[in-house]
Design a protein around this motif. Structure first.
Motif, short mmCIF file in Angstrom:
data_model
loop_
_atom_site.label_atom_id
_atom_site.label_comp_id
_atom_site.label_asym_id
_atom_site.label_seq_id
_atom_site.Cartn_x
_atom_site.Cartn_y
_atom_site.Cartn_z
N MET A 3 0.81 -1.21 0.00
CA MET A 3 0.00 0.00 0.00
C MET A 3 0.85 1.27 0.00
O MET A 3 0.55 2.24 -0.70
N LYS A 4 1.93 1.28 0.77
CA LYS A 4 2.76 2.48 0.83
C LYS A 4 3.35 2.82 -0.53
O LYS A 4 3.32 3.98 -0.97
N LYS A 5 3.87 1.80 -1.23
CA LYS A 5 4.43 2.06 -2.56
C LYS A 5 3.37 2.56 -3.52
O LYS A 5 3.62 3.44 -4.34
N ALA A 6 2.16 1.96 -3.43
CA ALA A 6 1.08 2.36 -4.33
C ALA A 6 0.72 3.83 -4.12
O ALA A 6 0.50 4.58 -5.09
N TYR A 7 0.65 4.27 -2.87
CA TYR A 7 0.33 5.66 -2.59
C TYR A 7 1.47 6.59 -3.01
O TYR A 7 1.23 7.65 -3.60
N LEU A 8 2.70 6.21 -2.70
CA LEU A 8 3.83 7.08 -3.04
C LEU A 8 3.99 7.23 -4.55
O LEU A 8 4.53 8.25 -5.01
N LYS A 9 3.54 6.24 -5.32
CA LYS A 9 3.60 6.37 -6.78
C LYS A 9 2.66 7.45 -7.31
O LYS A 9 2.77 7.89 -8.45
N GLN A 11 2.64 10.42 -6.16
CA GLN A 11 3.30 11.71 -6.04
C GLN A 11 3.89 12.14 -7.36
O GLN A 11 4.54 11.37 -8.06
N ASN A 12 3.65 13.39 -7.72
CA ASN A 12 4.21 13.99 -8.92
C ASN A 12 4.82 15.34 -8.50
O ASN A 12 4.20 16.38 -8.65
N GLY A 13 6.00 15.27 -7.93
CA GLY A 13 6.61 16.48 -7.39
C GLY A 13 5.80 17.01 -6.22
O GLY A 13 5.59 16.33 -5.22
N SER A 14 5.30 18.24 -6.36
CA SER A 14 4.50 18.85 -5.30
C SER A 14 3.01 18.68 -5.52
O SER A 14 2.19 19.35 -4.89
N GLY A 42 -4.85 11.97 5.42
CA GLY A 42 -3.43 12.34 5.48
C GLY A 42 -3.24 13.84 5.53
O GLY A 42 -2.38 14.36 6.27
N PHE A 43 -4.05 14.59 4.76
CA PHE A 43 -3.97 16.05 4.77
C PHE A 43 -4.41 16.61 6.12
O PHE A 43 -3.82 17.57 6.63
N LYS A 139 7.41 19.12 -1.99
CA LYS A 139 7.52 17.67 -2.21
C LYS A 139 7.48 16.90 -0.90
O LYS A 139 6.80 15.87 -0.79
N GLY A 140 8.22 17.37 0.09
CA GLY A 140 8.26 16.67 1.37
C GLY A 140 6.90 16.62 2.04
O GLY A 140 6.56 15.63 2.71
N ASP A 141 6.13 17.69 1.89
CA ASP A 141 4.79 17.73 2.48
C ASP A 141 3.89 16.68 1.82
O ASP A 141 3.14 15.97 2.50
N ILE A 142 3.96 16.59 0.49
CA ILE A 142 3.14 15.63 -0.24
C ILE A 142 3.52 14.21 0.13
O ILE A 142 2.65 13.34 0.34
N LYS A 143 4.81 13.96 0.25
CA LYS A 143 5.25 12.62 0.65
C LYS A 143 4.70 12.26 2.02
O LYS A 143 4.22 11.13 2.24
N ALA A 144 4.74 13.20 2.96
CA ALA A 144 4.22 12.94 4.30
C ALA A 144 2.73 12.63 4.26
O ALA A 144 2.25 11.68 4.92
#
Length: 525
Positions: A3-9, A11-14, A42-43, A139-144
Motif C-alpha cells: 500500500m505504501k508504494k502504491a500511494y507514493l507512486k 506523487q508527482n513532485g509537489s 493524510g492532509f 515535495k516533502g509535504d506531499i510525501k508525508a
C-alpha cells in the motif's frame, strides 16, 4: 505492490496525480474514492499538526477542473474530511489560483484548500493540489501526506478514532458528509477586474474598443473571457473553446502544446484581434499571442512577465527554470537591467528559490518557468495564469490607447536560430543512479573537448556552451549554441534541450551529443 508504494507512486513532485477513469488501454485505475478518502485523512494529519489545530476546528475548501472523475474524487475527499468533523466549502468548478485565494479572502479564511486537477494531462487522469495561507505544498509535504494516507494504524495513532464514524451512511453504504456550497469564482473575478480597472485607470470599462481572443481549451479558463474581460468592455466574440468539456476535444489545454498554440495563433490572425490569451486546464499557467499571431510563450512569456515587473521594480532578480535561452538572459540583463538566475525545472523549485532569495535580502519579484507558471511576489508568489494575463491586459490596454501593440514590450528579444528538445528513455530499472552516471561522465568529457565549456553557475544537469572549432569540419564547425542534458523530475528519461545561434546548429550539437551518448547501452537513442 504494497500500500505504501502504491500511494507514493501517486506523487508527482509537489502534486498528486493518478489514473481516475478507465478508457485508455494499459492504464489501470490508481486514484479512486478510497484513495481520495485516505489522502484527505493524510492532509488532516499534516495540516492539524502544522497549525496546531484539532481536526474538527479546521476550515477547508475544495474546487475542481472539468474532468469527469472530479465528482467521485470530491465524494472521497468528503468521506475523509467528514469523518473528523472538518468544515468544508465545496466551490465547484474553479481555478487552482482561486482555490489558494480561499485562504486569503476574508469570507472564506480557510486553513487549507484542495484543488482536484491533473493540469494539462489527458482526460482519464486526475489529482490534487493543496494550499495553505503560505502557498502550495512542497515535495516533502506531499510525501508525508501520502505516507499518512497509506497507513491506517498511523491514522488512528495520530488522530484517534474518527468522531463521525458510522454517523451517516449513503452512497452504497459508504459514509457521506455534505460540504457547504460556496462561490469562490465571483470574488476572484471581482479581484481581477478591480486590478484591471485600477491599473488602466480609464473608468469602469477600460477595455472598450479592444478585441481579445481567449482560448481555454475547454478547460477551466473560460471565465476570464466572460466574467473578467467582457464586463470591462472587451469584445471577446472571437474567443474559442470556452465551455468546460471533460474530454478536451479540440486541443490539449496547455500553452506548451504546439497544436494549442497554433489554434489560438490562427484565430487571432484570422480574426484580426488585438491580443490572444491561452490557459491550461486549471489556469495556473498562461501564454499570449500578439496581433500578428506570433506566440508569446516559453522564453517570450518569461520576457513579457519580466518586462512588466521591471516597470515597478528596476534591477530586481528574475528566477527561471534551467532551459531558458542565452538570448533571454541578454534581454533581461542588458535590455531590462534586471538580474537573471537560471535555476531548476519544476515550478515549486523556481518559486522556493525566489522566496529564499528574498529571505536572504536579495530582491526577487518574479519566479517563472518557461511552461507558463509565473509567480509574482506582489501576488503571494502564487503561480497564477489569470493574474499574469491580467498584467498583460493592463499593459495592452495602455498601449492600445497610444496606438501601440503588446509585442512592442519585448520587440528587442531575440530567439534562438534553431532549437529542439529530445527526450531519451533510460531502460535501466535503477534509472536515477544510471542517469547520474551519464551526467557525471558528460561533465568530465565536456571539460576536455575543444569548442565546449560548462555553464557556470548551473543548478541542474550539465549545460554545455558550444563554439565552432577553428579549422574543423562538419559538426564541430557548425555547433554554436548550448545544450542542457538533465534528469527528468519524475520519469526514467534524460531530456536534452538544444538551442543554436545559427541555422543548422541544433543538428550539429545533437550529432556531437549522440556520439558521446552512444556508448551507453541503456539509453534508448
Amino acid at each position: 505492490m504494497d500500500m505504501k508504494k502504491a500511494y507514493l507512486k501517486l506523487q508527482n513532485g509537489s502534486d498528486i496525480r493518478g489514473v481516475s477513469l478507465t478508457g485508455v488501454p494499459g492504464e489501470n485505475l490508481t486514484l479512486r474514492e478510497d484513495e481520495a478518502k485516505n489522502i484527505a485523512i493524510g492532509f488532516i494529519i499534516w495540516l492539524s499538526e502544522k497549525l496546531d489545530k484539532k481536526p474538527g476546528d479546521l476550515v477547508l475548501a475544495i474546487g475542481h477542473d472539468p474532468r469527469g472523475s472530479a465528482p467521485r474524487l470530491l465524494d472521497g475527499l468528503m468521506d475523509g474530511f467528514g469523518l473528523y468533523g472538518c468544515k468544508v466549502y465545496s466551490c465547484g468548478l474553479a481555478s487552482t489560483p482561486a482555490m489558494f485565494m480561499a485562504t486569503v479572502f476574508p469570507d472564506f479564511a480557510c486553513d487549507g484548500t484542495v484543488m482536484i486537477t491533473a493540469s494539462h494531462l489527458p482526460y482519464n487522469r486526475n489529482g490534487f493540489k493543496f494550499f495553505t495561507r503560505q502557498g502550495g505544498l512542497n515535495k516533502g509535504d506531499i510525501k508525508a501526506i501520502l505516507e499518512y494516507a497509506a497507513d491506517p494504524k498511523l491514522q488512528i495513532e495520530k488522530l484517534g478514532p474518527a468522531p463521525m464514524e458510522g454517523k451517516q451512511t449513503h452512497r452504497l453504504g459508504k459514509l457521506v458528509f455534505e460540504p457547504t456550497p460556496a462561490d469562490i469564482m465571483t470574488p476572484y473575478c471581482d479581484h481581477l477586474k478591480k486590478l484591471i480597472i485600477d491599473g488602466v485607470d480609464k473608468g469602469p470599462t477600460p477595455l472598450a474598443g479592444m478585441r481579445i481572443t481567449v482560448d481555454a481549451g475547454n478547460g477551466g479558463g473560460g471565465f476570464f473571457a466572460t466574467r473578467v474581460l467582457k464586463p470591462l468592455g472587451a469584445d471577446i466574440s472571437t474567443s474559442q473553446f470556452l465551455e468546460p468539456d471533460a474530454m478536451f476535444e479540440n486541443h490539449a489545454p496547455n500553452p506548451e502544446d504546439k497544436a494549442a498554440m497554433n489554434a489560438i495563433s490562427m484565430q487571432v490572425l484570422a480574426k484580426g484581434t488585438d491580443l490572444g490569451l491561452i490557459f491550461d486546464t486549471d489556469v495556473d499557467r498562461s501564454a499570449a499571442v500578439d496581433s500578428r499571431g506570433r506566440e508569446i510563450a516559453r522564453n517570450g512569456i518569461v520576457a513579457m512577465a519580466a518586462a512588466l515587473v521591471a516597470e515597478d521594480h528596476p534591477g530586481t532578480t528574475v528566477v527561471t527554470d534551467s532551459i531558458t535561452s542565452r538570448q533571454l538572459t541578454s534581454f533581461l540583463e542588458k535590455d531590462l537591467g534586471l538580474k537573471h538566475l537560471r535555476f531548476k525545472r519544476g515550478y515549486r523549485n523556481v518559486i522556493n528559490k525566489a522566496i529564499e532569495l528574498n529571505e536572504a535580502g536579495t530582491d526577487c519579484q518574479l519566479a517563472i518557468e518557461t511552461s507558463g507558471h509565473a509567480a509574482l511576489k506582489e501576488n503571494f508568489f502564487l503561480d497564477d495564469g489569470a493574474y499574469l494575463a491580467t498584467k498583460i491586459v493592463i499593459k495592452a490596454a495602455k498601449l492600445f490607447a497610444e496606438g501601440k501593440k503588446i509585442d512592442s514590450v519585448i520587440e528587442s528579444l531575440q530567439d534562438p536560430a534553431d532549437e529542439k528538445e529530445i527526450r531519451i528513455p533510460i531502460s535501466n530499472p535503477d534509472f536515477g543512479p544510471y542517469g547520474d552516471k551519464v551526467l557525471g561522465d558528460l561533465k568530465i568529457w565536456a571539460q576536455n573537448q575543444p569548442g565546449m565549456s560548462l555553464e557556470s553557475p548551473n543548478y541542474e544537469g550539465v549545460r554545455i556552451n558550444f563554439e565552432p572549432v577553428a579549422g574543423a569540419e562538419g559538426s564541430a564547425a557548425e555547433a554554436k549554441g548550448w545544450c542542457l542534458l538533465r534528469k527528468s523530475l519524475h520519469d526514467p528519461l534524460l531530456p536534452m534541450n538544444i538551442a543554436a545561434d545559427i541555422q543548422g546548429g541544433a543538428a550539429a550539437i545533437e550529432k556531437i551529443m549522440r556520439e558521446f551518448l552512444s556508448d551507453y547501452d541503456e539509453l534508448e537513442l
